[in-house]
Design a protein around this motif. Structure first.
Motif, short mmCIF file in Angstrom:
data_model
loop_
_atom_site.label_atom_id
_atom_site.label_comp_id
_atom_site.label_asym_id
_atom_site.label_seq_id
_atom_site.Cartn_x
_atom_site.Cartn_y
_atom_site.Cartn_z
N LYS A 83 -85.36 4.24 -9.75
CA LYS A 83 -84.04 3.74 -9.36
C LYS A 83 -83.28 3.26 -10.60
CE LYS A 83 -81.85 0.36 -6.43
NZ LYS A 83 -81.97 -1.05 -6.31
N GLN A 84 -84.03 2.51 -11.47
CA GLN A 84 -83.39 2.00 -12.69
C GLN A 84 -82.97 3.14 -13.62
OE1 GLN A 84 -86.62 -0.58 -13.86
NE2 GLN A 84 -85.32 -2.40 -13.65
N ARG A 85 -83.84 4.17 -13.68
CA ARG A 85 -83.54 5.33 -14.54
C ARG A 85 -82.25 6.02 -14.08
NH1 ARG A 85 -84.73 10.68 -15.57
NH2 ARG A 85 -85.22 10.99 -13.38
N LYS A 86 -82.14 6.15 -12.72
CA LYS A 86 -80.94 6.80 -12.17
C LYS A 86 -79.69 5.96 -12.47
CE LYS A 86 -82.30 9.88 -8.50
NZ LYS A 86 -82.61 9.99 -7.08
N GLU A 87 -79.84 4.60 -12.35
CA GLU A 87 -78.70 3.70 -12.60
C GLU A 87 -78.24 3.82 -14.07
OE1 GLU A 87 -79.55 0.11 -9.46
OE2 GLU A 87 -79.66 -0.33 -11.60
N LEU A 88 -79.27 3.88 -14.98
CA LEU A 88 -78.92 4.00 -16.40
C LEU A 88 -78.22 5.32 -16.69
CD1 LEU A 88 -82.12 2.50 -18.08
CD2 LEU A 88 -79.80 1.57 -18.19
N LEU A 89 -78.72 6.38 -16.06
CA LEU A 89 -78.09 7.71 -16.28
C LEU A 89 -76.67 7.73 -15.71
CD1 LEU A 89 -81.09 10.12 -15.62
CD2 LEU A 89 -79.88 9.78 -17.78
N THR A 90 -76.50 7.07 -14.51
CA THR A 90 -75.16 7.02 -13.91
C THR A 90 -74.22 6.25 -14.84
OG1 THR A 90 -76.26 6.88 -11.79
CG2 THR A 90 -73.89 6.44 -11.80
#
Ligand code: ADP
Length: 572
Positions: free
Chosen positions: A382-389
């Motif tokens: 989830k954190q990885r997706k947030e950082l990529l977003t």
């Protein structure tokens, strides 16, 4: 001139008359005396013939004198004793042997002399002859001379002199007209040279020399008046140019007297055009300006001075010039309004500072997110997706920012988009409506559109940018469930585009500033909304480049409305 000539002539004539009179009188006097001498010699000779030494000499003298008339007869013996005299007592008379006429007579038989008589105290002519018996007969007569008779002829002389003078004055007057009038005309013609010069008529002149002079004066006058009119034209041209250039221009001499000042310099320095000839202290009030002029002359150098005059920045250049032959200017001052230049330098500096500041935020965010992703730290999916977003959003924001910066710097440098077409603004609106539709749907907005095709001459990309910025803002700064009203119409040769939205209004104090680059009303709120602060600045640039106008009305009751007016294309 005529007066001087007349009085000169009269004076000369009077002197000539006096000299002539005096010389004539002298000659006449000498002739009179010589005639009297001859007359007396004849009388004495006649008496000598009749004289009888045996008779009484004194009686004979009286008798002879009475017979001749008003001539005195004296009889002198050979030893000088006076024997008889027709007028005086001979016994009382002294010895006459030393008398000049007696000496001459004893030497040559006859003698004459002229002298004042001691006996009667008058001027007398004496003539004496010697008789064969050695006696001397002397005849004497008083001579008044010409000067003695002069008193009696004075009235006649004065009258004749006056008459002569009047006659002379009349003749001189008539005679002088012939050469004085041409001289007066020549003088007038030369005086009038600067106004074109009146041509003379040489043929009218009585004297050949004056005729030649008049011909030459005509030639010189026409050359001179052409030359003067050329100089005047050049001067007027120069003044016209100097007065109509935007730059101020001043010329000062070594003592800081104004030699020349043009209109612009008068406006900049708030001084009179008639200040030419005055000292700079009397004409100019700006102390810094005067001080700089003094310094430039003293140090014989070139100085620069920026003055703030009625809200303008005026750059003054003080240039010392060496005195050249015949030209006494020492200081040339040029003044130019550099407000725009200085402001644009300042604006550019601010622009780069703002642009780098605005770019720094997304770059820092991207860098942080990327570093976190690359680190060995344990990160959830989830954190990885947030950082990529976040990297995606910030990249998009950077992309938008860079596009806007490119666009605005292109417009500010005057490099507007190439092709100008006859374009329909309603088409650009329809394209933007597609762009904002998802955002409007997301915020549950009602979009009211009332547009008609209106054509203007412009670059398609610029108009798209303008419309897109207004429409996106209307959605971005709206409230949930609010309205967006878009209208486009043609009125009085103008395309009128109005974009209104609900939402928080722009405070009145900030309404003028929203068109400035990077200006955002509430940076905190705007940051959450996202934007570059360049959108309205781009709108203003496009509108200005098309000679249009943009206005803003914003209040709690009616929301925020931007109205753009652009001239419709001539093809309509
Ligand atoms: P931004 O990229 O921040 O939108 P703009 O130059 O387009 O930059 O707008 C400048 C500021 O003006 C915005 O930050 C916003 O506060 C305000 N603004 C612009 N358009 C509107 C609007 N339609 N309604 C309310 N506020 C607006």
């Amino acid at each position: 001139m005529k007066k001087t000539l007349m009085s000169g002539f009269v004076l000369i004539l009077s002197l000539a008359l006096l000299v002539f009179g005096a010389l004539t009188a002298l000659a006449f006097n000498s002739r009179l005396i010589s005639d009297t001498k001859q007359e007396l010699l004849s009388c004495a000779a006649l008496t000598a013939k009749e004289f009888d030494p045996k008779l009484d000499a004194d009686e004979q003298a009286s008798a002879f004198s009475a017979a001749i008339g008003d001539i005195r007869i004296t009889i002198v013996s050979s030893d000088g004793t006076v024997l008889g005299d027709s007028q005086a007592d001979h016994r009382t008379m002294e010895n006459h042997l030393d008398r000049s006429e007696i000496i001459q007579a004893s030497a040559s038989g006859q003698g004459t002399s002229v002298r004042n008589s001691e006996t009667i105290g008058k001027k007398l002519v004496y003539s004496a002859v010697e008789t064969p018996d050695g006696y001397f007969i002397r005849a004497t007569k008083e001579v008044a001379g010409v000067f003695g008779h002069l008193i009696s002829v004075v009235p006649a002389m004065v009258l004749s002199m006056l008459f002569s003078l009047l006659l002379a004055a009349y003749l001189i007057n008539r005679f002088s007209v012939g050469f004085i009038n041409p001289i007066i005309e020549m003088n007038d013609s030369l005086i009038g040279v600067k106004d074109g010069g009146k041509l003379l008529n040489p043929k009218d002149y009585r004297y050949g020399e004056l005729e030649d002079m008049a011909v030459k004066i005509n030639v010189i006058s026409s050359h001179l008046s052409k030359y003067i009119s050329n100089i005047q034209q050049e001067k007027e041209k120069l003044n016209y140019i100097l007065d109509n250039v935007g730059e101020g221009f001043l010329l000062l001499d070594e003592k800081l007297n104004i030699l020349l000042i043009n209109n612009s310099a008068c406006v900049y320095l708030n001084c009179r055009k008639s200040a030419v000839g005055e000292h700079i202290l009397l004409a100019v009030r700006d102390f810094n300006f005067i001080q700089c002029a003094e310094r430039a002359i003293k140090e014989k150098t070139r100085l620069l001075l920026d003055l703030e005059l009625s809200g303008k920045i005026v750059e003054s250049v003080f240039r010392y010039v060496e005195e050249e032959s015949g030209f006494s200017a020492s200081l040339i001052i040029t003044m130019s309004d550099v407000t725009e230049n200085r402001n644009s330098v300042k604006m550019r500096r601010e622009f780069f500072s703002n642009a780098s500041h605005e770019l720094k935020t997304p770059i820092t965010s991207i860098k942080g997110s990327a570093e976190l992703l690359c680190s060995d730290l344990p990160i959830s999916e989830k954190q990885r997706k947030e950082l990529l977003t976040r990297i995606g959003v910030e990249s998009e924001r950077m992309n938008m920012l860079i596009n806007d910066i490119i666009m605005i710097s292109r417009m500010e440098s005057g490099d507007l988009a190439g092709d100008i077409d006859n374009i329909d603004i309603s088409e650009a609106i329809n394209e933007s409506l597609i762009e904002i539709a998802p955002m409007a749907e997301q915020d549950n907005l009602t979009v009211n559109v009332e547009i008609k095709p209106v054509f203007i001459s412009a670059n398609k990309k610029d108009i798209r940018e303008l419309v897109s910025n207004l429409l996106v803002n209307a959605v971005k700064y709206n409230r949930q469930g609010g309205c967006v009203d878009i209208s486009l119409k043609e009125q009085n040769g103008e395309a009128i585009l109005k974009v209104r939205n609900d939402g928080e209004p722009i405070p009145l104090s900030q309404q003028r500033r929203v068109f400035e680059r990077f200006y955002r009303v509430d940076s905190g709120r705007s940051k959450t909304i996202g934007g570059t602060g360049l959108g309205l600045s781009i709108v203003k640039h496009v509108v200005d480049s098309l000679n249009g106008a943009v206005s803003l009305e914003s209040s709690i009751e009616s929301g925020t409305a931007f109205t753009v007016r652009l001239p419709v294309s001539a093809d309509n």
